[in-house]
Design a protein around this motif. Structure first.
Motif, short mmCIF file in Angstrom:
data_model
loop_
_atom_site.label_atom_id
_atom_site.label_comp_id
_atom_site.label_asym_id
_atom_site.label_seq_id
_atom_site.Cartn_x
_atom_site.Cartn_y
_atom_site.Cartn_z
N VAL A 45 -7.99 132.35 -6.45
CA VAL A 45 -6.34 132.02 -6.86
C VAL A 45 -5.34 132.99 -5.88
N CYS A 46 -6.08 134.19 -5.46
CA CYS A 46 -5.33 134.89 -4.17
C CYS A 46 -4.90 134.02 -2.75
N TYR A 47 -6.20 133.61 -2.65
CA TYR A 47 -5.82 133.11 -1.61
C TYR A 47 -4.63 131.95 -1.86
N LEU A 48 -5.26 131.26 -2.69
CA LEU A 48 -3.96 129.98 -2.60
C LEU A 48 -2.20 130.54 -2.80
N VAL A 49 -2.51 131.48 -3.17
CA VAL A 49 -0.62 131.85 -3.43
C VAL A 49 -0.80 132.11 -1.90
N LEU A 50 -1.14 133.06 -1.81
CA LEU A 50 -1.11 133.31 0.53
C LEU A 50 -0.95 131.98 0.69
N PHE A 51 -1.69 130.82 0.75
CA PHE A 51 -0.82 129.93 1.40
C PHE A 51 0.17 129.44 0.97
N GLY A 52 0.95 129.35 0.08
CA GLY A 52 2.05 128.65 -0.77
C GLY A 52 1.82 127.48 -0.65
N ARG A 53 3.46 127.08 0.57
CA ARG A 53 3.32 125.38 -0.01
C ARG A 53 3.32 124.41 1.08
N ARG A 54 2.63 125.71 1.91
CA ARG A 54 2.54 125.18 3.67
C ARG A 54 1.82 123.57 3.23
N ARG A 55 2.31 123.11 4.05
CA ARG A 55 1.89 121.60 4.59
C ARG A 55 0.49 120.64 4.69
N THR A 56 -0.94 120.35 3.95
CA THR A 56 -1.64 120.38 4.57
C THR A 56 -2.07 118.70 4.80
N SER A 57 -3.17 118.58 5.95
CA SER A 57 -3.64 117.31 5.76
C SER A 57 -3.62 116.18 4.24
N VAL A 58 -3.25 115.15 3.75
CA VAL A 58 -4.14 114.19 2.97
C VAL A 58 -5.57 113.77 3.32
N PRO A 59 -5.40 113.33 4.42
CA PRO A 59 -6.57 113.10 4.80
C PRO A 59 -8.19 113.85 4.45
N LEU A 60 -7.51 114.49 5.20
CA LEU A 60 -8.50 116.52 4.12
C LEU A 60 -8.21 116.40 2.94
N ALA A 61 -7.33 116.49 1.86
CA ALA A 61 -7.40 116.12 0.88
C ALA A 61 -8.54 115.27 0.05
N ALA A 62 -8.57 114.19 0.89
CA ALA A 62 -9.62 112.87 0.85
C ALA A 62 -10.73 112.88 0.65
N ALA A 63 -10.69 114.14 1.52
CA ALA A 63 -12.84 114.47 1.92
C ALA A 63 -13.21 115.69 1.44
N TYR A 64 -11.84 116.76 1.08
CA TYR A 64 -12.49 117.40 -0.12
C TYR A 64 -13.01 116.87 -1.12
N THR A 65 -11.93 115.97 -2.15
CA THR A 65 -12.21 115.23 -3.45
C THR A 65 -13.37 114.23 -3.19
N ALA A 66 -13.75 114.35 -2.12
CA ALA A 66 -15.27 112.70 -2.49
C ALA A 66 -16.32 114.22 -1.67
N VAL A 67 -16.27 114.93 -1.18
CA VAL A 67 -17.13 116.20 -1.53
C VAL A 67 -17.71 117.06 -2.40
N LEU A 68 -16.27 117.20 -3.28
CA LEU A 68 -16.52 117.99 -4.86
C LEU A 68 -17.03 117.01 -5.67
N VAL A 69 -16.21 115.83 -6.13
CA VAL A 69 -16.79 115.09 -6.45
C VAL A 69 -18.63 114.79 -6.60
N GLY A 70 -18.98 114.65 -5.58
CA GLY A 70 -20.07 114.22 -5.39
C GLY A 70 -20.55 115.21 -5.72
N THR A 71 -20.76 117.06 -4.65
CA THR A 71 -21.44 117.79 -5.13
C THR A 71 -21.75 118.21 -6.60
#
Length: 225
Positions: A104-130
Motif C-alpha cells: 500500500v505504501c508503494y502504491l501511495v509512492l507511485f501516485g497517479r503516474r501513467r503505466t502501460s495498458v498492455p502491461l496491465a493486461a499481462a499482469y492481470t493474466a498472471v494474477l488470474v492464472g496463478t
C-alpha cells in the motif's frame, strides 16, 4: 543593534555520501551472508542476517533523501521478514499483512503516474492464472488471504513500472519471490534450495524498487554514492 540569530550550520555534504556508502555496503554484506547461509544450510546465519536487510536498506534510502512512503514500505518489509522467520500459521498471516501494508505504501509512492495498458493486461493474466492454479492446493484457511494479497501485490508490481525500468523490474521480482513462497505453501515441487531463490529475488526486488524510486524522483545523482 542586535546582529540577529546566527544562521543554522549546514550538515557537511561529505558526510551523507560516506554514510550512504557504508549503509549500502552493510546491506550488501548482510545480503551475502543471508544467501550464503541459505545455500550452506546455516540456519543461524539466516536468522541473524535476514532481520538486518530492510533496516539497512531503509537507512540507506533515508540518507539519499527517500520520500516517507518508500521508507515506511521498507520497514513494513522488515516486519514481514521477521514474522516469516517463524513457521507458525499465525506468523505467516501477520507477516503477509505486514508486506501488504508495505505494498500500500508503494502504491501511495507511485501516485497517479501513467503505466502501460498492455502491461496491465499481462499482469492481470498472471494474477488470474496463478490464483486459479494454486487455489486447489492451498490450505482452505489461506485461500482467501492469499488471493487478496496476490491482488494487492500484482497491483504494486504493475504500478511500479510507472517509476521506470528499475522499479518495474523490482515489482516483477517481488511478484516472482512471493509466488515462489505460495508454491511452497501449496506443496508444489520446488527448486533446489528454495529459500535461497525466494530471498535472492526478494532482496533484488526491494533494492531495485528503492533505486528506481530514488532515480525517478531525484535523478541519477541520488542513486549513486
Amino acid at each position: 543593534m542586535s546582529a540577529g540569530p546566527a544562521p543554522a550550520r549546514a550538515v557537511p555534504t561529505a558526510s551523507r555520501p560516506l554514510a550512504s556508502r557504508a549503509l549500502l555496503a552493510a546491506f550488501g554484506f548482510a545480503a551475502a551472508v543471508d544467501l550464503i547461509s541459505l545455500l550452506a544450510g546455516a540456519e543461524l546465519g539466516h536468522q541473524l542476517a535476514k532481520p538486518l536487510l530492510m533496516p539497512l536498506l531503509a537507512a540507506y534510502a533515508v540518507t539519499r533523501g527517500a520520500p516517507k512512503p518508500l521508507t515506511v514500505a521498507l520497514l513494513f518489509g522488515w516486519g514481514g521478514d521477521v514474522f516469516l522467520l517463524s513457521d507458525a500459521d499465525w506468523a505467516f498471516l501477520v507477516g503477509m499483512g505486514s508486506f501488504a501494508a508495505g505494498h500500500v505504501c508503494y502504491l501511495v509512492l507511485f501516485g497517479r503516474r501513467r503505466t502501460s495498458v498492455p502491461l496491465a493486461a499481462a499482469y492481470t493474466a498472471v494474477l488470474v492464472g496463478t490464483v486459479v492454479l494454486l487455489w486447489p492446493d492451498l490450505p482452505a484457511d489461506l485461500r482467501i488471504p492469499v488471493a487478496g494479497y496476490s491482488l494487492l501485490l500484482t497491483a504494486m508490481a504493475y504500478r511500479a513500472g510507472s517509476l521506470g525500468l528499475l522499479a518495474g523490474l523490482g515489482g516483477g521480482l517481488f511478484l516472482l519471490s512471493d509466488t515462489l513462497i505460495a508454491t511452497g505453501v501449496a506443496h508444489w515441487p520446488q527448486l533446489p534450495a528454495p529459500d535461497f531463490w525466494v530471498m535472492l529475488t526478494y532482496i533484488g526486488a526491494q533494492y531495485l524498487l528503492t533505486a528506481g524510486a530514488l532515480r525517478a524522483m531525484y535523478g541519477e545523482r541520488r542513486t549513486t554514492v
